[in-house]
Design a protein around this motif. Sequence first.
Motif, mmCIF file in Angstrom:
data_model
loop_
_atom_site.group_PDB
_atom_site.id
_atom_site.type_symbol
_atom_site.label_atom_id
_atom_site.label_comp_id
_atom_site.label_asym_id
_atom_site.label_seq_id
_atom_site.Cartn_x
_atom_site.Cartn_y
_atom_site.Cartn_z
ATOM 1 N N VAL A 93 0.857 -1.205 0.000
ATOM 2 C CA VAL A 93 0.000 0.000 0.000
ATOM 3 C C VAL A 93 0.888 1.249 0.000
ATOM 4 C CG1 VAL A 93 -1.773 1.257 1.301
ATOM 5 C CG2 VAL A 93 -1.795 -1.266 1.239
ATOM 6 N N ILE A 94 1.906 1.219 0.851
ATOM 7 C CA ILE A 94 2.814 2.381 0.903
ATOM 8 C C ILE A 94 3.523 2.540 -0.442
ATOM 9 C CG2 ILE A 94 4.841 3.388 2.040
ATOM 10 C CD1 ILE A 94 4.052 1.869 4.574
ATOM 11 N N ASP A 95 4.019 1.433 -0.982
ATOM 12 C CA ASP A 95 4.757 1.504 -2.253
ATOM 13 C C ASP A 95 3.901 2.103 -3.368
ATOM 14 O OD1 ASP A 95 6.879 0.422 -0.995
ATOM 15 O OD2 ASP A 95 6.752 -1.564 -1.921
ATOM 16 N N GLU A 96 2.654 1.724 -3.410
ATOM 17 C CA GLU A 96 1.760 2.227 -4.452
ATOM 18 C C GLU A 96 1.576 3.743 -4.316
ATOM 19 O OE1 GLU A 96 0.800 0.802 -7.146
ATOM 20 O OE2 GLU A 96 -0.383 2.585 -7.715
ATOM 21 N N LYS A 97 1.373 4.196 -3.068
ATOM 22 C CA LYS A 97 1.193 5.641 -2.837
ATOM 23 C C LYS A 97 2.478 6.394 -3.209
ATOM 24 C CE LYS A 97 -2.469 7.383 -1.766
ATOM 25 N NZ LYS A 97 -3.194 7.829 -2.900
ATOM 26 N N VAL A 98 3.606 5.812 -2.812
ATOM 27 C CA VAL A 98 4.897 6.444 -3.113
ATOM 28 C C VAL A 98 5.067 6.588 -4.626
ATOM 29 C CG1 VAL A 98 7.393 5.978 -3.106
ATOM 30 C CG2 VAL A 98 6.078 5.798 -0.984
ATOM 31 N N LYS A 99 4.694 5.533 -5.341
ATOM 32 C CA LYS A 99 4.822 5.566 -6.798
ATOM 33 C C LYS A 99 3.968 6.696 -7.394
ATOM 34 C CE LYS A 99 4.535 2.635 -10.840
ATOM 35 N NZ LYS A 99 3.881 1.519 -11.444
ATOM 36 N N GLN A 100 2.733 6.789 -6.897
ATOM 37 C CA GLN A 100 1.841 7.849 -7.410
ATOM 38 C C GLN A 100 2.439 9.233 -7.155
ATOM 39 O OE1 GLN A 100 -2.005 7.426 -5.560
ATOM 40 N NE2 GLN A 100 -2.300 5.410 -6.439
ATOM 41 N N ILE A 101 2.958 9.418 -5.940
ATOM 42 C CA ILE A 101 3.526 10.737 -5.617
ATOM 43 C C ILE A 101 4.730 11.014 -6.518
ATOM 44 C CG2 ILE A 101 4.699 12.101 -3.832
ATOM 45 C CD1 ILE A 101 2.949 10.651 -1.758
ATOM 46 N N ARG A 102 5.592 10.023 -6.673
ATOM 47 C CA ARG A 102 6.783 10.237 -7.523
ATOM 48 C C ARG A 102 6.386 10.633 -8.938
ATOM 49 N NH1 ARG A 102 10.297 4.992 -5.634
ATOM 50 N NH2 ARG A 102 11.209 5.914 -3.780
ATOM 51 N N LEU A 103 5.374 9.962 -9.461
ATOM 52 C CA LEU A 103 4.972 10.282 -10.842
ATOM 53 C C LEU A 103 4.412 11.696 -10.952
ATOM 54 C CD1 LEU A 103 3.462 6.869 -11.981
ATOM 55 C CD2 LEU A 103 5.507 7.990 -12.881
ATOM 56 N N SER A 104 3.929 12.242 -9.832
ATOM 57 C CA SER A 104 3.395 13.609 -9.879
ATOM 58 C C SER A 104 4.511 14.652 -9.744
ATOM 59 C CB SER A 104 2.367 13.812 -8.759
ATOM 60 O OG SER A 104 3.035 13.921 -7.515
ATOM 61 N N LEU A 105 5.746 14.203 -9.534
ATOM 62 C CA LEU A 105 6.845 15.151 -9.294
ATOM 63 C C LEU A 105 7.678 15.406 -10.546
ATOM 64 C CD1 LEU A 105 8.076 13.892 -5.781
ATOM 65 C CD2 LEU A 105 6.527 15.771 -6.288
ATOM 66 N N ASN A 106 7.079 15.280 -11.702
ATOM 67 C CA ASN A 106 7.774 15.551 -12.958
ATOM 68 C C ASN A 106 9.123 14.823 -13.019
ATOM 69 O OD1 ASN A 106 8.346 16.627 -15.440
ATOM 70 N ND2 ASN A 106 9.100 18.587 -14.651
ATOM 71 N N PRO A 107 9.084 13.482 -12.990
ATOM 72 C CA PRO A 107 10.344 12.740 -12.885
ATOM 73 C C PRO A 107 11.250 12.842 -14.104
ATOM 74 C CG PRO A 107 8.497 11.235 -13.204
ATOM 75 C CD PRO A 107 7.906 12.602 -13.010
ATOM 76 N N ASN A 108 10.750 13.374 -15.199
ATOM 77 C CA ASN A 108 11.593 13.446 -16.389
ATOM 78 C C ASN A 108 11.605 14.866 -16.933
ATOM 79 O OD1 ASN A 108 13.082 12.835 -18.633
ATOM 80 N ND2 ASN A 108 11.343 12.033 -19.772
ATOM 81 N N PRO A 109 12.287 15.809 -16.228
ATOM 82 C CA PRO A 109 12.219 17.210 -16.627
ATOM 83 C C PRO A 109 12.917 17.471 -17.956
ATOM 84 C CG PRO A 109 13.898 16.919 -14.950
ATOM 85 C CD PRO A 109 13.214 15.583 -15.118
ATOM 86 N N ALA A 110 12.514 18.569 -18.593
ATOM 87 C CA ALA A 110 13.124 19.044 -19.852
ATOM 88 C C ALA A 110 13.101 17.992 -20.947
ATOM 89 C CB ALA A 110 14.548 19.530 -19.616
ATOM 90 N N GLY A 111 12.102 17.084 -20.882
ATOM 91 C CA GLY A 111 11.895 16.140 -21.976
ATOM 92 C C GLY A 111 13.141 15.377 -22.362
ATOM 93 N N GLN A 112 13.880 14.855 -21.352
ATOM 94 C CA GLN A 112 15.155 14.207 -21.674
ATOM 95 C C GLN A 112 14.996 13.032 -22.630
ATOM 96 O OE1 GLN A 112 17.932 13.841 -18.100
ATOM 97 N NE2 GLN A 112 16.000 14.386 -17.159
#
Length: 441
Positions: free
Chosen positions: A91-110
């Motif tokens: 449950v924690i891992d799933e929430k963590v994943k969702q939050i990470r994906l909301s943090l723009n993990p791939n900036p500047a269109g690398q």
Amino acid sequence: MSNQLRSFTLHNFRTIPQISSLSEEMIKEIEVVGRVLPFKTNNYVVNELIDWDNVETDPIFTLNFPRRGMLEKKHYSTIEKLLDANAEKDVIDEKVKQIRLSLNPNPAGQEHNVPSLGEIKLKGIQHKYPETVLFFPSQGQTCHAYCTFCFRWPQFSGMNELKFAMKESDLLLKYLRIHKEVTDVLFTGGDPMVMNASVLEAYIRPLLEPEFGHIRSIRIGTKSLAYWPYRYLTDKDSDDVIKLFELVAASGKSLSIQAHFNHPRELSTDAVKQAISRIRSTGAQIRTQSPLLRNINDKPELWASMWREQVDLGCVPYYMFIARDTGSKHYFELPLDKCWQIFRRAYSKVSGLCRTVRGPSMSDHAGKIQVLGVQEVRGEKIFVLRFIQGRNPKWVDVPFFAEYNPKATWFDQLKPAFNEERFFFEEKRAKLEVTKPFLFE
Ligand code: SF4
């Protein structure tokens, strides 16, 4: 001080003796935020760099240890509640994943910079500017410690679908044989200097062969001088690393260590001074760079003293970057105007030898955009900008103008000045992306 590297992560940081001086609240913050953002420090940072007497405001502690403000309130409270309720790991891992994906993990269109060789997508290469290829060796996709602001944080978070890495140096060599316009190969990560000397040599040595005569410079992007200078002094293969550097110099190519220093304290220990001297004795040059970070180095005096110290030690100040729009950016960001003010105040305090530095610069999708300043033209307040590097070389060094926006922290928040509809490069860029992202003309 032991010269044996000892890493501390979320699982064992409580064994750091100095942690007992922290409040329970600070320890909890580490545990909550460290679930989402990667966390790793080591015995050198803990024992030689952090000022544990002023830990509440200490910039090096902030550089490595998660703090509450690095997560948005709603994200912090979501993870805190799950931990307090002893929620299942899944449950924690799933929430963590969702939050990470909301943090723009791939900036500047690398991902737009990843080229292909026939049908093969070269996941460990980025080729954005004609003359420079970035290579991400898969064994170098970690660091001696993690920076809390890191824009490559998904590399360390198990987000494999967003990871740039490649083992096969054969593919790199094939690519370089075709692309004779490439003069510089930048090994990057993570930190390539976590690799042992023999692996590093296996990547670098082929580039010294005559068929790669068009490769003039080998660059290594690394924070090892700041986080683990013993890499060049007492690690069991330190001498081999130094010999490899000498080999590159003897081949007639330049070797440039793109060293990452965020704060003058990182230049203060005997170990870092000796390591810099040892690297320089091989003929390699050390160029320095850092983003400008609120809560870590947002004072002109710090930058001026960092640049002066770097020049004293024989390094070349190279870049001041603007923090990228990813991860915990809100904790570190500063308005562009403020970045420029800090840059110019620092720049005006130092001698010409330090003024090799360029900045403040944003590594945007279109290129490296420097904020040259704020001006008023016919009653309109504007930002004056230019490309230090451009996806299209024709854009480089052409001044252009954006409406002044005191709150803007990144280029995508700016609009063209003087009621123009687009910036001068935008029409051409749109066409490039639709047709062929790696067409440089
Ligand atoms: S050393 Fe570089 S890649 Fe590693 S965590 Fe820091 S900023 Fe990121």
